[in-house]
Design an enzyme around this catalytic site. Sequence first.
Site, short mmCIF file in Angstrom:
data_model
loop_
_atom_site.label_atom_id
_atom_site.label_comp_id
_atom_site.label_asym_id
_atom_site.label_seq_id
_atom_site.Cartn_x
_atom_site.Cartn_y
_atom_site.Cartn_z
N PHE A 1 -41.55 36.61 -14.53
CA PHE A 1 -42.01 35.40 -15.24
C PHE A 1 -42.75 34.44 -14.31
CE2 PHE A 1 -40.11 31.04 -16.28
CZ PHE A 1 -41.20 30.62 -17.03
N GLU B 1 -33.02 39.25 -8.65
CA GLU B 1 -32.27 39.31 -9.90
C GLU B 1 -32.03 37.86 -10.25
OE1 GLU B 1 -31.50 41.75 -11.86
OE2 GLU B 1 -32.33 43.32 -10.59
N THR C 1 -30.85 42.82 -3.95
CA THR C 1 -32.21 42.25 -3.98
C THR C 1 -32.25 40.87 -3.32
OG1 THR C 1 -32.89 43.47 -5.94
CG2 THR C 1 -34.05 41.42 -5.51
N THR D 1 -33.49 28.05 -5.66
CA THR D 1 -33.13 27.42 -6.94
C THR D 1 -32.21 26.23 -6.74
OG1 THR D 1 -31.82 27.81 -8.94
CG2 THR D 1 -31.35 29.23 -7.10
N ASP D 2 -32.26 25.29 -7.68
CA ASP D 2 -31.33 24.15 -7.61
C ASP D 2 -29.89 24.58 -7.84
OD1 ASP D 2 -31.43 24.65 -10.36
OD2 ASP D 2 -31.96 22.61 -10.94
N GLU D 3 -29.70 25.82 -8.36
CA GLU D 3 -28.32 26.26 -8.65
C GLU D 3 -27.49 26.43 -7.39
OE1 GLU D 3 -27.59 29.22 -11.56
OE2 GLU D 3 -29.13 28.47 -12.92
N TYR E 1 -24.92 34.83 -9.12
CA TYR E 1 -26.36 34.67 -8.88
C TYR E 1 -26.62 33.60 -7.82
CZ TYR E 1 -30.95 32.49 -9.62
OH TYR E 1 -32.18 31.90 -9.42
N LYS F 1 -28.28 33.68 -4.00
CA LYS F 1 -29.44 32.86 -3.60
C LYS F 1 -29.06 31.96 -2.41
CE LYS F 1 -33.06 32.67 -5.39
NZ LYS F 1 -34.31 33.48 -5.25
N ASN G 1 -34.90 24.43 -13.80
CA ASN G 1 -35.15 25.45 -14.83
C ASN G 1 -36.60 25.48 -15.29
OD1 ASN G 1 -32.18 24.98 -14.93
ND2 ASN G 1 -32.30 26.47 -16.58
#
Length: 337
Positions: free
Chosen positions: A13, A85, A101, A126-128, A151, A155, A180
């Site tokens: 994406f 992923e 990955t 990512t902010d996660e 996940y 990361k 997001n």
Amino acid sequence: MAKTILITGGAGFIGSNFIRYILNESEAVVVNLDALTYAGNLENLADIEQNPRYKFVHGRIENRELVLHVCKQFNVEGIINFAAESHVDRSIIDAQPFVDTNITGTLVLMNVARELGLEKFVQVSTDEVYGSLGEQGEFTEDSQIAPNSPYSAAKSAADGFVRSFVHTYNFPAVITRCSNNYGAFQFPEKLIPLMILNALEGKQLPVYGDGKNIRDWIDVRDHSSAVWLAYNNGKNGEVYNIGAESERQNIEVVRAILALTGKREELITYVKDRPGHDRRYAIDSTKIRQELGWKPTVNFEDGLEQTVQWYRDNAEWCARVRSGEYMKYYQKQYEFR
Ligand code: NAD
Ligand code: DAU
């Protein structure tokens, strides 16, 4: 001479939107290395596959020999690592592909970059990695790293390796941490495309928990411009948060999609919550705005409307990505909720 950049995960994406962005905005030559997992789709790049500044290589980022060969063959200047992923719910089912990955793959890419003395490495994070917020506050680059899902744990581990390479080897890397994304070509396992497609088909809209979890939305084109700035002007060793100040409760997003698709509220179905579901994300992106001069250009309501229209206009793409593996995943994920 135009620079050549290795983009990993470019058939996904964000990667595909990013490749389209830099082919339009710069003279750069792009080599896209992608494993074409369930989320990778060359159809996302159909409009540029004939571009002489675009090359595709099928393969995994964990494959050291391949990465080395590709970097040498194309005389790559730097790497931007989108390959991952990326779906939290899948990481809850099985974390191993996320380790392979997101962690091992990142390490392989950095080892090759170091061996060849490449000029720049951007880790698209990512902010996660910051975990979850309460009602107040925003994530800054100095917020504690506190991942809550397999996940985001993977990361975070990758970010830790990037940081360690900068510190130990003076490795020329920057890390970007975005909120997001939404937009064209997003795989319909994620909230916005899943809800758009279900709404268009009159299917139930499965909202986790009470629907009041908050995400901070950004148009994928704005994420692309930020990553490109980070590659060109980001200072080695720095982290840049990326966000567009568009916090919304999930239920607000779902209602907006119902309004845009002209469907009834009754389609909303509250289902069992995601285990460990982070309550709220919100990004403070002051640093990238002030230091690199970045700013987002798309407001959420306009971007969402354009996204709904894109999914309406691309029914064949949607049908193809949802055939096969997708339906098996969808049944497994939602039938017992
Ligand atoms: P995606 O799942 O749509 O695409 C991932 C791509 O990586 C796919 O094309 C897939 O084939 C490829 N890939 C997976 N494993 C690979 C491997 N081992 N080797 C080579 N290619 C591989 O993901 P996305 O949503 O486009 O996210 C891209 C990146 O941006 C990820 O690193 C993700 O963590 C990060 N990110 C995503 C968001 C978001 O909202 N989607 C927000 C912030 C950061
Ligand atoms: O914050 C950045 C992250 O955003 C990225 O790093 C991830 O790659 C990306 O997947 C995304 O993670 P989220 O878990 O926030 O996105 P997702 O679209 O899966 O879910 C968004 C919110 O919607 C979340 O609170 C869970 C909820 N949700 C999701 C799905 C798929 C539902 O209520 N129902 C659903 O069916």
